[in-house]
Design a protein around this motif. Structure first.
Motif: not given
Ligand code: AHR
Length: 500
Positions: A58, A110-115, A117, A119, A158, A162
């Motif tokens: 991050r 995908a979950d990791w990418a969300k945490s 920030n 894409e 899910r 996405w």
């Protein structure tokens, strides 16, 4: 040594696409397992992802991440990574001669990418597989529901798609090392048909076709011409890759290599223009430089080890430990992308964690920032806005790769939201400091100046688990503003960010 630079508000290259500061994560070595994913780690979150790594990612502020490969993707079955974890198969990964447990797949990534920030930028397998597997994957990832693959995604936990925009049509398909390597004509045909199928699903997807793996490939640049001639109407970007080496331990030659990068970008830009004219096309194709970094510290050693081992799961592989000299190189590479940001819209540092990466981890232990973390972070955070066309007057040297390599490598970016001008400057000269004078014209009166410096007396200095902050940025004093002129002194062999 003196350098004069002029920055004028009207001399601009382009609005930078923030995705210039993208990254890449492959199922390779310890990038995924004990890199981002380590369920037994003290910082692991509910998904088994290391929170210490999430924090470092991050802070790096990389807006996109390419996944899952790389060479790995060319023999990957994406379906192996969905459904209950205990039922997922272990497969042999032919690219790196390792075992893949598939405990991380698209849902986990995908979950990791969300945490973080981030894409997602996904690659499909056009090596061992083809159009059908690709269109199913896109349907699984992006379709809301009511079809076989989208309903399976829902069943797997899910509900919402996405909605991934960026898709790579294979990886390095020009390389004989690639599983399912193809000739330019074969690949061009397959990529075009796959792109048509994906566009039939959603014509707003952004599609990336494979260009050359590097500019020394025997097939370069005819590969680009043939592939683009087959795919031009269907794709948005052509992908290029380049890795930088200094086996000779010759800093002057090493730091001249971005001239070769610049030439590579310019040549491919010319091929794009040629094919656009030849096909009487209206659309533009730009460059996605989706693999770049320094890669040589462990490379020969790793090539031997891969041949000797069985099929280990997540072994240490491509774990280059970067030094201070690599800070200068990464600075020059990013500056090249900024100066070429009209053509290079997307770029991905390869890679993100443990594998030729700015972030390193110890299994069960700490994570730390490699030296190259910092020039990437400074550019990613502060190099957003309008890239400036700078006029530069400074002494130069002749290297094997190019004549007239300026001792000062500099790029400028104007952020019109904050009114800030940021200059990223590398002094390639190892024996003399440089007095830089920058005339700032047409931007309105600048009020303050700040100088962030990365300098170490030893080019070989590294950050390690036990000495993680040996090389890092510090505030420097002495930069002055007077009558629209900025003057700053930068040490020999140094990286600077100067902000006004
Ligand atoms: O990033 C390491 C490897 O380099 C990638 O798997 C491949 O695409 C490239 O050759």
């Amino acid at each position: 040594m003196k350098a004069h630079v002029t920055a004028h508000a009207r001399y601009v290259v382009a609005e930078i696409d923030n995705r210039l500061y993208g990254s890449f994560l492959e199922h390779l070595g310890r990038a995924v397992y004990t890199g981002i994913y380590e369920p037994d780690h003290p910082t692991a979150d509910q998904n088994g992802m290391r929170r210490d790594v999430i924090d470092l990612v991050r802070e790096l502020d990389t807006p996109i991440c390419r996944y899952p490969g790389g060479n790995f993707v060319s023999a990957y079955n994406w379906e192996d990574g969905i459904g209950p974890k205990e039922e997922r198969p272990t497969r042999l990964d032919l690219a790196w001669h390792t075992s893949e447990s598939n405990q991380v797949g698209i849902h986990e990534f995908a979950d990791w990418a969300k945490s973080t920030n981030i894409e997602m930028m996904l690659a499909v397998n056009l090596g061992s597989r083809g159009l059908d597997a690709a269109r199913n994957f896109v349907e699984y990832v992006n379709h809301p529901g009511g079809s076989y693959w989208s309903d399976l995604r829902k069943k797997n936990g899910r509900a919402d798609p996405w909605d991934v925009r960026l898709w790579c049509l294979g990886n390095e398909m020009d390389g004989p090392w690639q599983v399912g390597h193809k000739s330019a004509a074969e690949y061009g045909h397959l990529a075009n048909e796959t792109a048509k199928a994906l566009r039939a699903f959603d014509d707003k997807l952004e599609l990336i076709v494979c260009g050359s793996s590097h500019s020394d490939m025997a097939t370069y640049p005819q590969w680009e011409a043939t592939v683009l001639d087959s795919t031009y109407d269907q794709v948005d970007y052509i992908s290029l890759h380049m890795y930088f080496e200094n086996y000779e331990k010759n800093a002057a030659e090493y730091l001249a290599l971005p001239k070769k990068l610049d030439r590579y970008i310019g040549t491919v830009g010319g091929v794009i223009d040629y094919i656009k004219a030849k096909r009487r096309a209206k659309n533009d194709v730009k460059i996605s430089f989706d693999e770049w970094n320094v890669w040589y510290h462990q490379r020969k050693n790793d090539a031997k080890r891969v041949k000797e081992w069985g099929w280990p799961h997540a072994p240490a592989l491509l774990e280059d430990i970067y030094n201070f000299e690599d800070v200068l190189q990464v600075g020059c590479i990013l500056n090249t992308f900024i100066r070429r940001s009209d053509l290079v819209r997307i770029a991905c540092i390869a890679q993100l964690v443990n594998v030729i990466a700015p972030i390193m981890t110890v299994p069960g232990g700490p994570a730390w920032r490699q030296t190259i973390y910092y020039p990437f972070q400074l550019a990613s955070r502060h190099g957003r806005g309008t890239a400036l066309h700078l006029d530069i007057d400074c002494p130069a040297y002749d290297a094997d790769i190019a004549a007239g390599v300026e001792y000062l490598d500099i790029a400028g970016v104007h952020d019109s939201d904050t009114g800030t001008l940021n200059f990223f400057a590398v002094n390639r000269n190892g024996s003399e400091p440089m007095e830089i004078e920058i005339s700032i014209e047409g931007f309105g009166a600048a009020k303050s100046v700040a100088h962030t410096l990365i300098k170490h007396d030893d080019l070989e200095a590294t950050n390690t688990e036990n000495n993680p902050e040996n090389v890092k940025p510090a505030k420097a004093k002495g930069a002055k503003l007077s009558g629209g002129k900025l003057s700053v002194s930068v040490p020999a062999h140094s990286y600077s960010m100067i902000s006004v």
